[in-house]
Scaffold this active site. Structure first.
Site, PDB file in Angstrom:
ATOM      1  N   ASN A  66       7.919  -5.991  -1.294  1.00 35.23           N
ATOM      2  CA  ASN A  66       7.926  -4.874  -0.352  1.00 35.23           C
ATOM      3  C   ASN A  66       6.478  -4.725   0.114  1.00 35.23           C
ATOM      4  OD1 ASN A  66       7.894  -2.524   1.074  1.00 35.23           O
ATOM      5  ND2 ASN A  66       9.089  -1.339  -0.407  1.00 35.23           N
TER       6      ASN A  66
ATOM      7  N   ARG B 279      13.642   3.713  12.256  1.00 36.46           N
ATOM      8  CA  ARG B 279      12.483   4.607  12.276  1.00 36.46           C
ATOM      9  C   ARG B 279      11.662   4.341  13.553  1.00 36.46           C
ATOM     10  NH1 ARG B 279       9.624   4.502   6.562  1.00 36.46           N
ATOM     11  NH2 ARG B 279       8.539   6.229   7.590  1.00 36.46           N
TER      12      ARG B 279
ATOM     13  N   PRO C 151       0.791  -1.230   0.000  1.00 42.35           N
ATOM     14  CA  PRO C 151       0.000   0.000   0.000  1.00 42.35           C
ATOM     15  C   PRO C 151       0.826   1.284   0.000  1.00 42.35           C
ATOM     16  CG  PRO C 151      -0.212  -1.184   2.082  1.00 42.35           C
ATOM     17  CD  PRO C 151       0.476  -2.099   1.125  1.00 42.35           C
ATOM     18  N   ASN C 152       0.344   2.200  -0.835  1.00 43.76           N
ATOM     19  CA  ASN C 152       0.856   3.566  -0.935  1.00 43.76           C
ATOM     20  C   ASN C 152       2.196   3.689  -1.652  1.00 43.76           C
ATOM     21  OD1 ASN C 152      -1.395   4.785   0.435  1.00 43.76           O
ATOM     22  ND2 ASN C 152      -0.600   3.880   2.315  1.00 43.76           N
TER      23      ASN C 152
ATOM     24  N   HIS D  60      12.885  -3.123   1.491  1.00 42.27           N
ATOM     25  CA  HIS D  60      12.324  -1.870   2.004  1.00 42.27           C
ATOM     26  C   HIS D  60      13.214  -0.727   1.563  1.00 42.27           C
ATOM     27  CE1 HIS D  60       9.245  -3.763   4.315  1.00 42.27           C
ATOM     28  NE2 HIS D  60      10.137  -4.630   4.748  1.00 42.27           N
TER      29      HIS D  60
ATOM     30  N   TYR E  19      12.105   8.387   1.309  1.00 40.57           N
ATOM     31  CA  TYR E  19      11.886   7.426   0.219  1.00 40.57           C
ATOM     32  C   TYR E  19      12.577   7.810  -1.086  1.00 40.57           C
ATOM     33  CZ  TYR E  19       8.273   5.684   3.373  1.00 40.57           C
ATOM     34  OH  TYR E  19       7.616   5.176   4.465  1.00 40.57           O
TER      35      TYR E  19
ATOM     36  N   ASP F  71       1.998 -16.128   6.214  1.00 41.41           N
ATOM     37  CA  ASP F  71       1.501 -17.492   5.981  1.00 41.41           C
ATOM     38  C   ASP F  71       1.455 -17.810   4.487  1.00 41.41           C
ATOM     39  OD1 ASP F  71       1.216 -17.909   8.686  1.00 41.41           O
ATOM     40  OD2 ASP F  71      -0.964 -17.629   8.719  1.00 41.41           O
TER      41      ASP F  71
ATOM     42  N   ALA G 112       3.318  -1.078   4.576  1.00 37.89           N
ATOM     43  CA  ALA G 112       2.857  -1.087   5.969  1.00 37.89           C
ATOM     44  C   ALA G 112       2.398  -2.473   6.428  1.00 37.89           C
ATOM     45  CB  ALA G 112       1.730  -0.076   6.146  1.00 37.89           C
TER      46      ALA G 112
ATOM     47  N   GLU H 273      12.854  -9.864   0.683  1.00 41.04           N
ATOM     48  CA  GLU H 273      12.173  -8.682   1.221  1.00 41.04           C
ATOM     49  C   GLU H 273      12.969  -7.424   0.862  1.00 41.04           C
ATOM     50  OE1 GLU H 273      12.358  -8.564   5.519  1.00 41.04           O
ATOM     51  OE2 GLU H 273      10.678  -7.143   5.644  1.00 41.04           O
TER      52      GLU H 273
ATOM     53  N   ARG I   6       7.796  -0.084  13.318  1.00 39.61           N
ATOM     54  CA  ARG I   6       8.276  -0.597  12.029  1.00 39.61           C
ATOM     55  C   ARG I   6       9.354  -1.651  12.203  1.00 39.61           C
ATOM     56  NH1 ARG I   6       5.958   2.998   8.201  1.00 39.61           N
ATOM     57  NH2 ARG I   6       5.656   5.040   9.138  1.00 39.61           N
TER      58      ARG I   6
ATOM     59  N   HIS J 125       4.447  -4.916   8.810  1.00 39.11           N
ATOM     60  CA  HIS J 125       4.492  -4.853  10.271  1.00 39.11           C
ATOM     61  C   HIS J 125       3.232  -5.390  10.924  1.00 39.11           C
ATOM     62  CE1 HIS J 125       7.662  -2.252   8.927  1.00 39.11           C
ATOM     63  NE2 HIS J 125       6.807  -1.375   8.433  1.00 39.11           N
TER      64      HIS J 125
ATOM     65  N   ARG K 187       6.004  12.716  -1.965  1.00 39.69           N
ATOM     66  CA  ARG K 187       6.369  13.416  -0.731  1.00 39.69           C
ATOM     67  C   ARG K 187       7.384  12.577   0.029  1.00 39.69           C
ATOM     68  NH1 ARG K 187       3.692  11.372   3.713  1.00 39.69           N
ATOM     69  NH2 ARG K 187       1.965   9.958   3.256  1.00 39.69           N
TER      70      ARG K 187
END
Ligand code: CA2
Length: 146
Positions: free
Chosen positions: A77, A110, A13-14, A103, A26, A90, A80, A101, A114, A83, A21
């Protein structure tokens, strides 16, 4: 991993908002540029990629669940959901494909919330805090993997 191996690249997400921003966290690359970069890196390594982004946890679970019939490995990735989502953990465990993974930011430098990565528990390698270059490192790792 053989030339032509099929890699499913999943973004949570996002991440579609990349570049809009928080560049200090990022970077400045936007999502479309990230997709182009991943496609170019994959082509250089002679890997095939299918790159997807969703804001919905169930999409990630469904895509991971269907992956074994069409893909040889997963780069994820989960954003959110990293976490919070035992469902994604699963699904990755059940799929039993090599999973990496990524990020963009350093989740360990942070906020406290997280610092736990459930999805990461099902991943054999992790590139965390290298910016978007983490995706290139994940592709390189898979290309060199036996
Ligand atoms: O650092 C990462 O790659 C994260 O997975 C990014 C997630 C965050 O929740 C994770 O803790 C770490 C956030 C993705 C949303 O990214 C945005 C970027 C720019 C503008 C808005 C959102």
């Amino acid at each position: 991993m053989n030339k032509g191996s099929r890699i499913l690249v999943l973004n949570g997400p996002n991440l579609n908002l990349l570049g809009s921003r928080d560049p200090e966290i990022y970077g400045c690359t936007d999502y479309d540029e990230l997709v182009e970069m991943i496609e170019r890196w994959a082509a250089e390594l002679e890997l095939t990629v299918d790159i997807r982004q969703t804001n919905h946890e169930g999409d990630l679970v469904d895509w991971i669940g269907a992956a074994p019939s069409s893909f040889d490995a997963i780069i994820i990735n989960p954003a959110a959901y990293t976490h919070t989502s035992i469902a994604i953990l699963d699904a990755l465990d059940a799929a039993a494909l090599p999973a990496v993974e990524v990020h963009i930011s350093d989740i360990y430098a942070r906020e406290e919330f997280r610092r736990i990565s459930y999805a990461g528990l099902a991943c054999e390698e992790h590139y965390i805090g290298y910016g978007v270059d983490g995706y290139r490192m994940a592709l390189l790792y898979l290309s060199e993997r036996q």
